[in-house]
Design an enzyme around this catalytic site. Sequence first.
Site, PDB file in Angstrom:
ATOM      1  N   GLU A 159      -6.379  -8.029  -0.591  1.00  0.00           N
ATOM      2  CA  GLU A 159      -6.954  -7.956   0.952  1.00  0.00           C
ATOM      3  C   GLU A 159      -8.456  -7.468   0.601  1.00  0.00           C
ATOM      4  O   GLU A 159      -8.570  -6.384   0.494  1.00  0.00           O
ATOM      5  CB  GLU A 159      -6.247  -6.698   1.596  1.00  0.00           C
ATOM      6  N   GLU A 177       0.754  -1.280  -0.077  1.00  0.00           N
ATOM      7  CA  GLU A 177      -0.060  -0.141   0.117  1.00  0.00           C
ATOM      8  C   GLU A 177       0.936   1.254   0.080  1.00  0.00           C
ATOM      9  O   GLU A 177       0.518   2.318   0.440  1.00  0.00           O
ATOM     10  CB  GLU A 177      -1.048   0.029   1.359  1.00  0.00           C
TER      11      GLU A 177
END
Length: 790
Positions: A194, A125
């Site tokens: 995710e 991320e």
Amino acid sequence: MRREGSLLFLLLLSCAATSLAAAANNGSVSYDHRALVIDGKRRILISGSIHYPRSTPEMWPELIQKSKDGGIDVIETYVFWNIHEPTRNQTEMQRFTARVVDMMKQEKLYASQGGPIILSQIENEYGNVDSQYGSGAKPYINWSASMATSQDTGVPWVMCQQPDAPDPIINTCNGFYCDQFTPNSNSKPKMWTENWSGWFLSFGGAVPYRPVEDLAFAVARFFERGGTFQNYYMYQGGTNFGRTSGGPFISTSYDYDAPIDEYGMVRQPKWGHLKDLHKAIKLCEDALVATDPTYTSLGTNLESHVYKTGSASCAAFLANIGTSDASVTFNGKSYHLPAWSVSILPDCKTVVFNTAQINSQATRLEEKYRKNDETSDESSKRFQSSWSFVNEPVGISKNNAFTKSGLLEQINTTADASDYLWYSTSININGDEPFLLNGTQSNLHVESLGHILHAFINGKIAGSGVGSSSNPKISFEKPITLAPGSNKIDLLSATVGLQNYGAFYDLVGAGITGPVKLKGQNGSVDLSSQQWTYQVGLKGEESGLYGKSADSSEWTSDSTLPTNQPLIWYKTTFDAPDGNDPIAIDFTGMGKGEAWVNGQSIGRYWPTNISPQNGCATSCNYRGAYSSSKCFKNCGKPSQQLYHIPRSFIDSSSNTLVLFEEMGGDPAQISVATKQIGSLCAHVSELHPAPIDSWVSSGKLSRGKSGARVHLECPYPNQIITSVKFASFGTPHGSCGSFNHGKCSSDGVLSVVQEACIGSESCSVPVSTKMLGDPCRGVTKSLAVEAVCS
């Protein structure tokens, strides 16, 4: 996405995440536009995150088996940098990554070596924050990608939330929904690394959860719109043992409302409903991997996606992304689509699964308590009747204390060796100082980056300040009494996990930054720049009071146990509860601190941190987009009351429990509890599809038993259904443990269900007016059942 502190370095610098599967026998793993290609075959893969440090090695086999039973193909885990390399300058990122890869190669774990690792991840991320790093961000990403691929693992690498991930790195999606995601190259598959099954719990917050209807909807939409790899974050969340929780203010529990809960128990109906979803998706696999879908609008918020190959393979998804039920016509046939749902048709004709219609049973969990003063027999005795204690000294008590001018930032000073840092100084009082009130009074003012502050004047507590997850900073001001001559000011700053996400998160800091002032009517004095003496950690930490074999001579046993005072260590022993049910400690009565069982930390406890009174509801409408602030429970109660003790931490008897109580509490009130399944429940309507298993026969669709059915099955071997507590056909309502009859209800349903179920390990009852009667014609009816196994 914010992350818990044990992933502090891992997520923002080097993840080295590994996905494990038992599929790669010959060692070939690659990818193309549609999917990962394993041994020359495109695969639909359903993955689940399980973090090995958040459970114990003894729990791993059962967690993996329950994952496989739930239809999970792949286990995803992070390699925790902070656990394996807690001290800097023993590798940095490249050396750490190379070391992890080399260890995997030595054990021949990569698919290219015949092992189970089919995928690796570098970075996590970074794309969410890279704009704040300016011109250095892009070169860093390119370097990370090149460094990772140079490790020559023989399997693909991914970067999540990194739109500019360079080839051959696959960029992937994280979030609550990823059906709209498109990879940055047509040569890369659509992957979701995710899918957040819930959210983390913060001390001071209510418990977040995500309805399974919405989670299943998100998964089905992803595969409907071209996805071929999906990973649940988390599939089992586990426990932040020790001081590993971050945030700050993230709780010890990392349950995450996952399909397998913190204790390793399947969460029903979430686990079972997703299991049925996975079976439905796998029925479509041949068609899904062969081609891209064809989209057709079926009306406002209504659509179909069809996968059809040149052969007979055909699979369809019918979606209602609105918040009202609807009916659609597809291929000349009418279908009912509940709001916010996806129906899966593996043959483009038959609905075998709908995300909003749960066939899976639910379970009602309960805690069985043994209070520490129960001594009626040995089996119910959980704590000895007496506790011993040690008072933690106020202020400087260790030989390694040091003195500096001015106020030091806490994290750099402690290197996270302890939650605690003492700041100590003194001031002389003549009686005529302008910062005094009435000769001896003053106001102590302290500014801190957080997270907790305790102020002591001449060894006595003067007050405390507490931050929160939304604002960890503290502005403390309390009236204090000073004495003529020298006065000692001791400030104890405590962290509750460290910042773990965001650009420049490492610069956020903690501890007392100042000013530290004494304020009166006629003036003030700033103590910030004078000499301060510092002590990292507690004397009891240094002497190992928490160890099972700690020096017993330090402990005091009095008939009257000191309670409700800060900075005190407590110790007792307890026997393990009988059986194999998971164990927890209920810390009701305590303030805040850390607990150890047989020398192993079970984490920070903080039962006095109460969640807001408002913001929860008896149920959460799954319809419409989910967010981390949508669904809460446990309002007005401790954010976390129960704390997991793995069975592998304890012996059958004479287990040592040590507490460090920071704020003040009464250990006589705490309890040992076991987690048990109280009831099995199901609530199925006439509109539900038949159970998915009735359609599966040798990998093909088989009509089997038609129509909706209630199916109940005891959760453990050698159990049978011993009673049916509730059964109603008509319009029952409520949830497991609190079902009620609706306005219409058939007579005799309870006896029908009792006859079908009692004495059996499992039972199946048709949701049928033919068997159960028709108490209200023209109304969609449902059957609700609650039963008990033993």
